[in-house]
Design a protein around this motif. Structure first.
Motif, PDB file in Angstrom:
ATOM      1  N   LEU A 164       0.833  -1.202   0.000  1.00  0.00           N
ATOM      2  CA  LEU A 164       0.000   0.000   0.000  1.00  0.00           C
ATOM      3  C   LEU A 164       0.868   1.252   0.000  1.00  0.00           C
ATOM      4  CD1 LEU A 164      -2.790   1.358   0.253  1.00  0.00           C
ATOM      5  CD2 LEU A 164      -2.508   1.195   2.737  1.00  0.00           C
ATOM      6  N   LEU A 165       1.888   1.285   0.850  1.00  0.00           N
ATOM      7  CA  LEU A 165       2.776   2.450   0.903  1.00  0.00           C
ATOM      8  C   LEU A 165       3.526   2.631  -0.414  1.00  0.00           C
ATOM      9  CD1 LEU A 165       4.217   2.100   4.505  1.00  0.00           C
ATOM     10  CD2 LEU A 165       2.569   3.784   3.693  1.00  0.00           C
ATOM     11  N   ARG A 166       3.972   1.524  -0.986  1.00  0.00           N
ATOM     12  CA  ARG A 166       4.680   1.606  -2.263  1.00  0.00           C
ATOM     13  C   ARG A 166       3.772   2.179  -3.352  1.00  0.00           C
ATOM     14  NH1 ARG A 166       5.974  -3.470  -2.934  1.00  0.00           N
ATOM     15  NH2 ARG A 166       7.783  -3.327  -1.593  1.00  0.00           N
ATOM     16  N   SER A 167       2.517   1.732  -3.383  1.00  0.00           N
ATOM     17  CA  SER A 167       1.601   2.241  -4.409  1.00  0.00           C
ATOM     18  C   SER A 167       1.305   3.725  -4.199  1.00  0.00           C
ATOM     19  CB  SER A 167       0.311   1.426  -4.444  1.00  0.00           C
ATOM     20  OG  SER A 167      -0.433   1.608  -3.264  1.00  0.00           O
ATOM     21  N   VAL A 168       1.239   4.173  -2.951  1.00  0.00           N
ATOM     22  CA  VAL A 168       1.026   5.604  -2.679  1.00  0.00           C
ATOM     23  C   VAL A 168       2.216   6.416  -3.171  1.00  0.00           C
ATOM     24  CG1 VAL A 168       0.847   7.317  -0.819  1.00  0.00           C
ATOM     25  CG2 VAL A 168      -0.565   5.254  -0.757  1.00  0.00           C
ATOM     26  N   VAL A 169       3.424   5.935  -2.875  1.00  0.00           N
ATOM     27  CA  VAL A 169       4.635   6.654  -3.300  1.00  0.00           C
ATOM     28  C   VAL A 169       4.729   6.689  -4.819  1.00  0.00           C
ATOM     29  CG1 VAL A 169       7.160   6.570  -3.275  1.00  0.00           C
ATOM     30  CG2 VAL A 169       5.886   6.197  -1.174  1.00  0.00           C
ATOM     31  N   VAL A 170       4.425   5.577  -5.472  1.00  0.00           N
ATOM     32  CA  VAL A 170       4.479   5.543  -6.938  1.00  0.00           C
ATOM     33  C   VAL A 170       3.423   6.468  -7.532  1.00  0.00           C
ATOM     34  CG1 VAL A 170       4.136   4.069  -8.971  1.00  0.00           C
ATOM     35  CG2 VAL A 170       5.533   3.254  -7.084  1.00  0.00           C
ATOM     36  N   SER A 171       2.238   6.500  -6.937  1.00  0.00           N
ATOM     37  CA  SER A 171       1.182   7.398  -7.423  1.00  0.00           C
ATOM     38  C   SER A 171       1.605   8.847  -7.307  1.00  0.00           C
ATOM     39  CB  SER A 171      -0.115   7.181  -6.635  1.00  0.00           C
ATOM     40  OG  SER A 171      -0.614   5.897  -6.853  1.00  0.00           O
ATOM     41  N   GLU A 172       2.207   9.199  -6.173  1.00  0.00           N
ATOM     42  CA  GLU A 172       2.687  10.578  -6.004  1.00  0.00           C
ATOM     43  C   GLU A 172       3.780  10.903  -7.013  1.00  0.00           C
ATOM     44  OE1 GLU A 172       4.016  10.968  -1.993  1.00  0.00           O
ATOM     45  OE2 GLU A 172       1.978  11.108  -1.183  1.00  0.00           O
ATOM     46  N   ALA A 173       4.670   9.957  -7.237  1.00  0.00           N
ATOM     47  CA  ALA A 173       5.754  10.181  -8.196  1.00  0.00           C
ATOM     48  C   ALA A 173       5.183  10.342  -9.602  1.00  0.00           C
ATOM     49  CB  ALA A 173       6.750   9.027  -8.147  1.00  0.00           C
ATOM     50  N   LEU A 174       4.171   9.550  -9.952  1.00  0.00           N
ATOM     51  CA  LEU A 174       3.551   9.686 -11.280  1.00  0.00           C
ATOM     52  C   LEU A 174       2.878  11.046 -11.442  1.00  0.00           C
ATOM     53  CD1 LEU A 174       2.032   6.139 -11.799  1.00  0.00           C
ATOM     54  CD2 LEU A 174       3.758   7.228 -13.236  1.00  0.00           C
ATOM     55  N   LEU A 175       2.268  11.537 -10.360  1.00  0.00           N
ATOM     56  CA  LEU A 175       1.605  12.846 -10.433  1.00  0.00           C
ATOM     57  C   LEU A 175       2.604  13.976 -10.626  1.00  0.00           C
ATOM     58  CD1 LEU A 175      -1.177  12.485  -7.726  1.00  0.00           C
ATOM     59  CD2 LEU A 175      -1.458  12.562 -10.216  1.00  0.00           C
ATOM     60  N   SER A 176       3.857  13.748 -10.246  1.00  0.00           N
ATOM     61  CA  SER A 176       4.867  14.797 -10.422  1.00  0.00           C
ATOM     62  C   SER A 176       5.400  14.852 -11.854  1.00  0.00           C
ATOM     63  CB  SER A 176       6.023  14.583  -9.441  1.00  0.00           C
ATOM     64  OG  SER A 176       6.797  13.464  -9.810  1.00  0.00           O
ATOM     65  N   LEU A 177       5.084  13.862 -12.675  1.00  0.00           N
ATOM     66  CA  LEU A 177       5.540  13.847 -14.071  1.00  0.00           C
ATOM     67  C   LEU A 177       4.689  14.776 -14.914  1.00  0.00           C
ATOM     68  CD1 LEU A 177       6.070  10.004 -14.652  1.00  0.00           C
ATOM     69  CD2 LEU A 177       7.754  11.704 -13.924  1.00  0.00           C
ATOM     70  N   SER A 178       5.209  15.104 -16.082  1.00  0.00           N
ATOM     71  CA  SER A 178       4.441  15.929 -17.015  1.00  0.00           C
ATOM     72  C   SER A 178       3.254  15.122 -17.539  1.00  0.00           C
ATOM     73  CB  SER A 178       5.329  16.362 -18.187  1.00  0.00           C
ATOM     74  OG  SER A 178       5.645  15.246 -18.995  1.00  0.00           O
ATOM     75  N   PRO A 179       2.190  15.780 -17.995  1.00  0.00           N
ATOM     76  CA  PRO A 179       1.030  15.056 -18.522  1.00  0.00           C
ATOM     77  C   PRO A 179       1.392  14.111 -19.670  1.00  0.00           C
ATOM     78  CG  PRO A 179       0.463  17.352 -18.168  1.00  0.00           C
ATOM     79  CD  PRO A 179       1.931  17.223 -17.928  1.00  0.00           C
ATOM     80  N   ALA A 180       2.316  14.504 -20.534  1.00  0.00           N
ATOM     81  CA  ALA A 180       2.710  13.655 -21.667  1.00  0.00           C
ATOM     82  C   ALA A 180       3.400  12.378 -21.169  1.00  0.00           C
ATOM     83  CB  ALA A 180       3.624  14.422 -22.616  1.00  0.00           C
ATOM     84  N   HIS A 181       4.245  12.527 -20.157  1.00  0.00           N
ATOM     85  CA  HIS A 181       4.936  11.354 -19.617  1.00  0.00           C
ATOM     86  C   HIS A 181       3.962  10.425 -18.879  1.00  0.00           C
ATOM     87  CE1 HIS A 181       9.153  13.415 -19.663  1.00  0.00           C
ATOM     88  NE2 HIS A 181       8.800  12.956 -20.854  1.00  0.00           N
ATOM     89  N   ARG A 182       3.043  11.009 -18.107  1.00  0.00           N
ATOM     90  CA  ARG A 182       2.032  10.176 -17.425  1.00  0.00           C
ATOM     91  C   ARG A 182       1.188   9.438 -18.445  1.00  0.00           C
ATOM     92  NH1 ARG A 182       1.073  14.506 -13.973  1.00  0.00           N
ATOM     93  NH2 ARG A 182      -0.791  15.050 -15.154  1.00  0.00           N
ATOM     94  N   GLU A 183       0.798  10.121 -19.506  1.00  0.00           N
ATOM     95  CA  GLU A 183      -0.055   9.531 -20.530  1.00  0.00           C
ATOM     96  C   GLU A 183       0.639   8.359 -21.229  1.00  0.00           C
ATOM     97  OE1 GLU A 183      -2.839  11.437 -23.923  1.00  0.00           O
ATOM     98  OE2 GLU A 183      -0.694  11.928 -24.096  1.00  0.00           O
ATOM     99  N   ILE A 184       1.931   8.524 -21.552  1.00  0.00           N
ATOM    100  CA  ILE A 184       2.642   7.471 -22.275  1.00  0.00           C
ATOM    101  C   ILE A 184       2.873   6.252 -21.369  1.00  0.00           C
ATOM    102  CG2 ILE A 184       5.079   8.067 -21.890  1.00  0.00           C
ATOM    103  CD1 ILE A 184       3.504   7.159 -25.239  1.00  0.00           C
ATOM    104  N   LEU A 185       3.164   6.473 -20.070  1.00  0.00           N
ATOM    105  CA  LEU A 185       3.321   5.358 -19.143  1.00  0.00           C
ATOM    106  C   LEU A 185       1.986   4.655 -18.896  1.00  0.00           C
ATOM    107  CD1 LEU A 185       5.866   6.770 -16.525  1.00  0.00           C
ATOM    108  CD2 LEU A 185       6.294   5.164 -18.397  1.00  0.00           C
ATOM    109  N   ASN A 186       0.933   5.431 -18.851  1.00  0.00           N
ATOM    110  CA  ASN A 186      -0.402   4.853 -18.681  1.00  0.00           C
ATOM    111  C   ASN A 186      -0.734   3.908 -19.839  1.00  0.00           C
ATOM    112  OD1 ASN A 186      -2.971   4.541 -17.446  1.00  0.00           O
ATOM    113  ND2 ASN A 186      -3.822   5.980 -18.935  1.00  0.00           N
ATOM    114  N   GLU A 187      -0.443   4.339 -21.049  1.00  0.00           N
ATOM    115  CA  GLU A 187      -0.756   3.523 -22.227  1.00  0.00           C
ATOM    116  C   GLU A 187       0.135   2.284 -22.333  1.00  0.00           C
ATOM    117  OE1 GLU A 187      -3.255   3.806 -24.439  1.00  0.00           O
ATOM    118  OE2 GLU A 187      -3.994   5.480 -23.220  1.00  0.00           O
ATOM    119  N   THR A 188       1.436   2.458 -22.086  1.00  0.00           N
ATOM    120  CA  THR A 188       2.358   1.337 -22.320  1.00  0.00           C
ATOM    121  C   THR A 188       2.462   0.375 -21.141  1.00  0.00           C
ATOM    122  OG1 THR A 188       4.211   2.728 -21.630  1.00  0.00           O
ATOM    123  CG2 THR A 188       3.776   2.564 -24.009  1.00  0.00           C
TER     124      THR A 188
END
Length: 162
Positions: A95-119
């Motif tokens: 649970l803690l790992r997923s929270v940290v990863v979610s926060e880290a993903l939110l710090s990325l640019s929208p284009a980077h989040r979008e490409i990681l989401n798709e791939t």
């Protein structure tokens, strides 16, 4: 029996201590078992013998050998020490790992989040992601590369190391 123990108890214990490598508790158990077997076999013992110590020593030696074989036949016991420090999975780390990863993903640019989401999260190939996003395959590849680098930096800032 009392007389047998009084006469042969100490010499037998000394003998068994050598057999058990100085383990006094084990030696006392062996002497006790030897005396029990002597009591059970009282009718068969030669009461006219000069000494019963050779018979008692033979019985004790066989008990020690049997104990050693029994100990070697099964895996060695680990004791309670390692179990006290054993961490039981309770899901909190995940649970803690997923929270940290979610926060880290939110710090990325929208284009980077979008490409990681798709791939990664939707498990699409580079070609499928390019079609879905309407961008060239080369752009997808470079965005994935730079998005992963940015994610790694964001995770390191949060104390997560690979």
């Amino acid at each position: 029996m009392t007389e047998l123990y009084r006469v042969y108890g100490r010499p037998l214990l000394s003998f068994v201590l050598r057999l058990t490598g100085g383990d006094r508790h084990w030696a006392e158990d062996v002497v006790q078992e030897t005396m029990i077997r002597a009591w059970r076999s009282a009718g068969q013992l030669d009461s006219g013998a000069a000494s019963l110590l050779p018979w008692l020593a033979t019985v004790a030696r066989r008990i020690v050998i049997d104990d050693q074989r029994r100990k070697n036949a099964r895996p060695q016991e680990a004791g309670e020490g390692p179990l006290e420090n054993l961490r039981a999975p309770d899901g909190m780390e995940d649970l803690l790992r997923s929270v940290v990863v979610s926060e880290a993903l939110l710090s990325l640019s929208p284009a980077h989040r979008e490409i990681l989401n798709e791939t990664f999260f939707r498990d699409r190939t580079v070609n499928e992601a390019a079609r879905q996003l309407g961008i060239p395959v080369g752009t997808v590849k470079s965005r994935v590369y730079y998005a992963l680098r940015a994610l790694r930096v964001a995770l390191e800032e949060r104390g997560v190391t690979p």
